[in-house]
Design an enzyme around this catalytic site. Structure first.
Site, PDB file in Angstrom:
ATOM      1  N   ASN A   1       1.082  -0.766  -0.080  1.00 31.56           N
ATOM      2  CA  ASN A   1      -0.219   0.063   0.461  1.00 31.56           C
ATOM      3  C   ASN A   1       0.920   1.429  -0.410  1.00 31.56           C
ATOM      4  O   ASN A   1       1.388   1.779   1.191  1.00 31.56           O
ATOM      5  CB  ASN A   1      -1.058  -0.406   1.188  1.00 31.56           C
TER       6      ASN A   1
ATOM      7  N   SER B   1       3.372  -1.635  10.484  1.00 32.69           N
ATOM      8  CA  SER B   1       4.479  -1.371  10.254  1.00 32.69           C
ATOM      9  C   SER B   1       5.698  -3.090  10.407  1.00 32.69           C
ATOM     10  O   SER B   1       6.408  -3.467  11.303  1.00 32.69           O
ATOM     11  CB  SER B   1       5.146  -1.094  11.695  1.00 32.69           C
TER      12      SER B   1
ATOM     13  N   GLY C   1       1.855   2.740  11.090  1.00 30.47           N
ATOM     14  CA  GLY C   1       2.813   4.020  10.454  1.00 30.47           C
ATOM     15  C   GLY C   1       3.917   3.753  11.982  1.00 30.47           C
ATOM     16  O   GLY C   1       4.414   5.129  11.787  1.00 30.47           O
TER      17      GLY C   1
ATOM     18  N   GLU D   1      -6.867   4.483   7.665  1.00 31.60           N
ATOM     19  CA  GLU D   1      -6.909   6.032   7.229  1.00 31.60           C
ATOM     20  C   GLU D   1      -7.922   7.047   6.421  1.00 31.60           C
ATOM     21  O   GLU D   1      -8.541   8.206   6.597  1.00 31.60           O
ATOM     22  CB  GLU D   1      -5.656   6.382   6.714  1.00 31.60           C
TER      23      GLU D   1
ATOM     24  N   GLU E   1      -5.857  -4.696  10.590  1.00 25.98           N
ATOM     25  CA  GLU E   1      -4.530  -4.005  11.309  1.00 25.98           C
ATOM     26  C   GLU E   1      -4.905  -3.375  12.401  1.00 25.98           C
ATOM     27  O   GLU E   1      -5.263  -1.937  12.003  1.00 25.98           O
ATOM     28  CB  GLU E   1      -4.928  -2.915   9.573  1.00 25.98           C
TER      29      GLU E   1
ATOM     30  N   LYS F   1       0.027   4.520   0.137  1.00 27.81           N
ATOM     31  CA  LYS F   1      -0.805   5.437   0.134  1.00 27.81           C
ATOM     32  C   LYS F   1      -0.624   6.231  -1.141  1.00 27.81           C
ATOM     33  O   LYS F   1      -0.413   6.221  -2.089  1.00 27.81           O
ATOM     34  CB  LYS F   1      -0.146   5.800   1.700  1.00 27.81           C
TER      35      LYS F   1
ATOM     36  N   HIS G   1      -9.851   1.376   4.745  1.00 29.81           N
ATOM     37  CA  HIS G   1      -8.292   1.326   5.558  1.00 29.81           C
ATOM     38  C   HIS G   1      -8.839   2.264   5.985  1.00 29.81           C
ATOM     39  O   HIS G   1      -9.200   3.659   6.346  1.00 29.81           O
ATOM     40  CB  HIS G   1      -7.146   1.883   4.315  1.00 29.81           C
TER      41      HIS G   1
HETATM   42  C1  PEP Z   1      -1.428   0.453   5.877  1.00 30.07           C
HETATM   43  O1  PEP Z   1      -0.640   1.230   5.290  1.00 30.07           O
HETATM   44  O2  PEP Z   1      -1.788  -0.735   5.853  1.00 30.07           O
HETATM   45  C2  PEP Z   1      -0.021   0.355   7.199  1.00 30.07           C
HETATM   46  C3  PEP Z   1       0.177  -1.093   7.581  1.00 30.07           C
HETATM   47  O3  PEP Z   1       1.044   0.735   6.836  1.00 30.07           O
HETATM   48  P1  PEP Z   1       3.147   0.089   7.704  1.00 30.07           P
HETATM   49  O4  PEP Z   1       3.299  -1.124   7.283  1.00 30.07           O
HETATM   50  O5  PEP Z   1       3.804   1.396   7.625  1.00 30.07           O
HETATM   51  O6  PEP Z   1       2.099   0.324   8.858  1.00 30.07           O
END
Ligand code: PEP
Length: 246
Positions: free
Chosen positions: A9, A209, A170, A94, A164, A11, A92
Protein backbone atom coordinates in the site's frame (compact mmCIF):
# COMPACT_ATOMS: atom_id res chain seq x y z
CA UNK A 1 -3.62 -24.66 1.40
CA UNK A 2 -3.88 -20.86 1.38
CA UNK A 3 -1.34 -19.02 -0.80
CA UNK A 4 0.39 -16.11 0.91
CA UNK A 5 -0.88 -12.70 -0.18
CA UNK A 6 1.56 -9.82 0.11
CA UNK A 7 0.18 -6.37 -0.66
CA UNK A 8 2.02 -3.07 -1.01
CA UNK A 9 0.00 0.00 0.00
CA UNK A 10 1.88 3.02 -1.28
CA UNK A 11 -0.74 5.40 0.14
CA UNK A 12 -0.15 8.92 -1.28
CA UNK A 13 3.51 8.30 -2.15
CA UNK A 14 5.14 7.84 -5.51
CA UNK A 15 6.05 9.34 -8.85
CA UNK A 16 6.55 8.04 -12.37
CA UNK A 17 10.24 7.73 -11.58
CA UNK A 18 9.52 5.60 -8.52
CA UNK A 19 7.12 3.40 -10.51
CA UNK A 20 9.83 2.74 -13.11
CA UNK A 21 12.53 2.04 -10.53
CA UNK A 22 10.26 -0.19 -8.48
CA UNK A 23 9.09 -2.26 -11.45
CA UNK A 24 12.63 -2.66 -12.78
CA UNK A 25 14.15 -3.72 -9.51
CA UNK A 26 11.27 -5.72 -7.99
CA UNK A 27 9.83 -7.68 -10.89
CA UNK A 28 12.08 -10.14 -12.66
CA UNK A 29 9.15 -11.83 -14.41
CA UNK A 30 9.31 -14.94 -12.25
CA UNK A 31 6.86 -16.42 -9.79
CA UNK A 32 7.54 -14.79 -6.45
CA UNK A 33 6.20 -17.72 -4.44
CA UNK A 34 3.31 -15.62 -3.12
CA UNK A 35 0.46 -13.63 -4.63
CA UNK A 36 1.76 -10.07 -4.85
CA UNK A 37 -0.37 -6.96 -5.33
CA UNK A 38 0.81 -3.36 -5.47
CA UNK A 39 -1.57 -0.50 -4.69
CA UNK A 40 -0.02 2.72 -6.04
CA UNK A 41 -1.91 6.02 -6.06
CA UNK A 42 -4.54 5.46 -8.72
CA UNK A 43 -2.96 7.84 -11.24
CA UNK A 44 0.05 5.50 -11.49
CA UNK A 45 -1.97 2.30 -11.89
CA UNK A 46 -1.63 2.12 -15.68
CA UNK A 47 2.08 2.95 -15.68
CA UNK A 48 2.85 0.30 -13.08
CA UNK A 49 0.68 -2.27 -14.79
CA UNK A 50 2.38 -1.61 -18.11
CA UNK A 51 5.80 -2.22 -16.58
CA UNK A 52 5.14 -5.34 -14.51
CA UNK A 53 4.74 -9.01 -15.39
CA UNK A 54 1.77 -11.26 -14.66
CA UNK A 55 3.37 -12.07 -11.28
CA UNK A 56 2.66 -8.60 -9.94
CA UNK A 57 -0.98 -7.61 -9.78
CA UNK A 58 -2.13 -4.05 -9.30
CA UNK A 59 -5.05 -2.49 -7.48
CA UNK A 60 -6.41 0.72 -6.02
CA UNK A 61 -6.63 1.98 -2.45
CA UNK A 62 -10.31 2.94 -2.58
CA UNK A 63 -13.33 3.13 -4.92
CA UNK A 64 -16.70 4.83 -4.98
CA UNK A 65 -19.90 2.93 -4.33
CA UNK A 66 -21.69 3.98 -7.53
CA UNK A 67 -21.03 2.23 -10.83
CA UNK A 68 -21.05 5.51 -12.86
CA UNK A 69 -22.61 8.95 -12.90
CA UNK A 70 -22.30 12.47 -11.55
CA UNK A 71 -19.82 11.81 -8.72
CA UNK A 72 -16.93 14.21 -9.25
CA UNK A 73 -13.62 12.81 -8.15
CA UNK A 74 -14.87 9.25 -7.68
CA UNK A 75 -13.81 6.16 -9.61
CA UNK A 76 -15.91 3.03 -10.05
CA UNK A 77 -14.71 -0.50 -9.45
CA UNK A 78 -15.66 -1.42 -13.03
CA UNK A 79 -13.21 1.26 -14.26
CA UNK A 80 -10.43 -0.32 -12.22
CA UNK A 81 -11.24 -3.62 -13.89
CA UNK A 82 -11.35 -1.94 -17.30
CA UNK A 83 -7.72 -0.80 -16.98
CA UNK A 84 -6.46 -4.14 -15.68
CA UNK A 85 -6.63 -3.74 -11.89
CA UNK A 86 -7.53 -6.82 -9.86
CA UNK A 87 -7.79 -5.76 -6.22
CA UNK A 88 -9.27 -2.89 -4.18
CA UNK A 89 -8.53 -1.94 -0.57
CA UNK A 90 -11.67 -0.93 1.34
CA UNK A 91 -11.98 0.44 4.84
CA UNK A 92 -8.36 1.37 5.44
CA UNK A 93 -8.18 3.02 8.87
CA UNK A 94 -6.77 6.22 7.32
CA UNK A 95 -9.93 6.55 5.23
CA UNK A 96 -12.14 5.60 8.15
CA UNK A 97 -10.47 8.42 10.13
CA UNK A 98 -9.80 11.08 7.46
CA UNK A 99 -12.85 10.60 5.23
CA UNK A 100 -15.12 9.44 8.07
CA UNK A 101 -15.95 6.17 6.33
CA UNK A 102 -18.17 4.08 8.59
CA UNK A 103 -18.81 0.34 8.60
CA UNK A 104 -21.91 0.65 6.39
CA UNK A 105 -20.12 2.61 3.67
CA UNK A 106 -17.17 0.22 3.80
CA UNK A 107 -19.59 -2.69 3.35
CA UNK A 108 -21.17 -0.95 0.34
CA UNK A 109 -17.72 -0.47 -1.19
CA UNK A 110 -16.93 -4.13 -0.56
CA UNK A 111 -20.16 -5.04 -2.39
CA UNK A 112 -19.31 -2.72 -5.31
CA UNK A 113 -15.89 -4.34 -5.70
CA UNK A 114 -17.37 -7.84 -5.73
CA UNK A 115 -20.07 -6.75 -8.20
CA UNK A 116 -17.35 -5.54 -10.58
CA UNK A 117 -15.62 -8.92 -10.42
CA UNK A 118 -12.63 -7.64 -8.46
CA UNK A 119 -11.21 -8.79 -5.14
CA UNK A 120 -11.52 -6.58 -2.06
CA UNK A 121 -9.10 -6.44 0.86
CA UNK A 122 -11.14 -5.17 3.79
CA UNK A 123 -9.15 -3.60 6.62
CA UNK A 124 -10.27 -4.06 10.20
CA UNK A 125 -8.57 -3.16 13.45
CA UNK A 126 -8.83 -1.55 16.85
CA UNK A 127 -7.26 1.51 18.48
CA UNK A 128 -4.87 1.18 21.38
CA UNK A 129 -7.53 2.44 23.79
CA UNK A 130 -9.95 -0.20 22.53
CA UNK A 131 -7.31 -2.91 22.95
CA UNK A 132 -6.49 -1.73 26.47
CA UNK A 133 -10.20 -1.79 27.32
CA UNK A 134 -10.39 -5.42 26.15
CA UNK A 135 -12.60 -4.48 23.22
CA UNK A 136 -10.29 -5.36 20.31
CA UNK A 137 -12.23 -8.37 19.07
CA UNK A 138 -15.61 -6.69 19.58
CA UNK A 139 -14.49 -3.81 17.35
CA UNK A 140 -13.10 -6.10 14.66
CA UNK A 141 -16.15 -8.36 14.66
CA UNK A 142 -18.50 -5.37 14.34
CA UNK A 143 -16.50 -4.16 11.31
CA UNK A 144 -16.67 -7.61 9.71
CA UNK A 145 -20.31 -8.15 10.57
CA UNK A 146 -21.27 -5.08 8.53
CA UNK A 147 -19.75 -6.78 5.45
CA UNK A 148 -21.27 -10.17 6.20
CA UNK A 149 -24.73 -8.67 6.81
CA UNK A 150 -24.70 -6.83 3.48
CA UNK A 151 -22.80 -9.22 1.22
CA UNK A 152 -23.16 -12.65 2.87
CA UNK A 153 -20.35 -14.67 4.40
CA UNK A 154 -19.40 -16.35 1.11
CA UNK A 155 -18.38 -12.94 -0.31
CA UNK A 156 -15.43 -12.92 2.11
CA UNK A 157 -13.83 -15.77 0.17
CA UNK A 158 -13.69 -13.55 -2.93
CA UNK A 159 -11.20 -11.24 -1.25
CA UNK A 160 -9.08 -11.07 1.88
CA UNK A 161 -9.27 -9.62 5.37
CA UNK A 162 -6.44 -7.40 6.61
CA UNK A 163 -6.13 -7.20 10.38
CA UNK A 164 -4.46 -3.83 10.97
CA UNK A 165 -4.35 -2.67 14.59
CA UNK A 166 -4.40 1.12 14.33
CA UNK A 167 -1.67 1.52 16.93
CA UNK A 168 0.71 -0.44 14.69
CA UNK A 169 0.17 1.44 11.42
CA UNK A 170 3.08 3.67 10.49
CA UNK A 171 4.24 3.78 14.12
CA UNK A 172 7.06 1.25 14.08
CA UNK A 173 5.10 -0.70 16.71
CA UNK A 174 4.16 -4.15 15.46
CA UNK A 175 1.67 -6.49 17.07
CA UNK A 176 3.64 -9.42 18.44
CA UNK A 177 3.30 -12.54 16.33
CA UNK A 178 1.18 -14.00 19.16
CA UNK A 179 -1.15 -10.96 19.26
CA UNK A 180 -1.58 -11.14 15.49
CA UNK A 181 -2.02 -14.91 15.55
CA UNK A 182 -4.66 -14.69 18.28
CA UNK A 183 -6.72 -12.06 16.50
CA UNK A 184 -6.47 -13.90 13.18
CA UNK A 185 -7.61 -17.12 14.87
CA UNK A 186 -10.56 -15.28 16.45
CA UNK A 187 -11.54 -13.83 13.06
CA UNK A 188 -11.33 -17.28 11.48
CA UNK A 189 -13.47 -18.73 14.29
CA UNK A 190 -16.05 -16.01 13.73
CA UNK A 191 -16.25 -16.90 10.02
CA UNK A 192 -16.21 -20.65 10.79
CA UNK A 193 -19.29 -20.15 12.95
CA UNK A 194 -21.10 -19.15 9.74
CA UNK A 195 -19.35 -21.16 7.05
CA UNK A 196 -16.51 -23.62 7.59
CA UNK A 197 -15.41 -23.66 3.92
CA UNK A 198 -15.13 -19.88 3.74
CA UNK A 199 -13.20 -19.89 7.03
CA UNK A 200 -10.69 -22.40 5.66
CA UNK A 201 -10.12 -20.55 2.41
CA UNK A 202 -10.27 -16.84 3.27
CA UNK A 203 -6.88 -15.22 3.65
CA UNK A 204 -6.35 -13.12 6.75
CA UNK A 205 -3.31 -10.92 6.34
CA UNK A 206 -1.62 -8.69 8.91
CA UNK A 207 -0.74 -5.01 8.54
CA UNK A 208 1.09 -2.67 10.87
CA UNK A 209 4.79 -1.79 10.55
CA UNK A 210 5.68 -5.05 8.81
CA UNK A 211 9.31 -4.98 7.72
CA UNK A 212 11.95 -7.47 6.55
CA UNK A 213 13.02 -8.09 10.16
CA UNK A 214 9.64 -9.01 11.64
CA UNK A 215 7.91 -10.53 8.60
CA UNK A 216 9.23 -14.08 9.04
CA UNK A 217 8.01 -14.36 12.64
CA UNK A 218 4.58 -13.03 11.68
CA UNK A 219 4.30 -15.45 8.74
CA UNK A 220 5.30 -18.33 11.03
CA UNK A 221 1.92 -17.92 12.76
CA UNK A 222 -0.41 -20.49 11.27
CA UNK A 223 -3.26 -18.02 10.91
CA UNK A 224 -1.26 -15.23 9.26
CA UNK A 225 -1.64 -15.57 5.49
CA UNK A 226 0.42 -12.61 4.40
CA UNK A 227 0.79 -8.89 4.93
CA UNK A 228 -0.48 -5.49 3.93
CA UNK A 229 2.67 -3.39 3.91
CA UNK A 230 2.83 0.40 3.96
CA UNK A 231 6.17 2.10 4.60
CA UNK A 232 8.36 -0.91 3.84
CA UNK A 233 6.71 -1.37 0.44
CA UNK A 234 8.03 1.92 -0.93
CA UNK A 235 11.47 0.48 -1.63
CA UNK A 236 11.67 -2.56 -3.87
CA UNK A 237 14.42 -4.31 -1.84
CA UNK A 238 12.57 -4.19 1.48
CA UNK A 239 9.29 -5.23 -0.12
CA UNK A 240 11.08 -8.07 -1.93
CA UNK A 241 12.59 -9.21 1.38
CA UNK A 242 9.10 -9.35 2.93
CA UNK A 243 7.83 -11.40 0.00
CA UNK A 244 10.84 -13.69 0.36
CA UNK A 245 10.04 -14.16 4.06
CA UNK A 246 6.93 -16.15 3.09
C1 PEP B 1 -0.83 0.25 5.92
O1 PEP B 1 -0.73 1.26 5.25
O2 PEP B 1 -1.83 -0.44 5.79
C2 PEP B 1 0.24 -0.10 6.84
C3 PEP B 1 0.14 -1.21 7.50
O3 PEP B 1 1.30 0.79 6.92
P1 PEP B 1 2.72 0.51 7.65
O4 PEP B 1 3.23 -0.80 7.13
O5 PEP B 1 3.57 1.67 7.27
O6 PEP B 1 2.45 0.43 9.13
Amino acid sequence: MRRYLIAANWKMHGSLEMVHKFAESFDQGVDLGAEVVVFPPVVYLGALQGLTSKYVQVGVQDVGVASAGAHTGEIAASMVKDVGGSWVIVGHSERRADQLEGDDLVAQKFAAVIAAGLSPIVCVGETLAQRKAGDAFAVVSKQLKAIIDLCGVSALAKGAIAYEPLWAIGTGLTATPEQAGQMHASIRDLVAGLDQDVASSVRIIYGGSVNPENAGLLFAQEEVDGALVGGASLQAPSFAAIVAAT
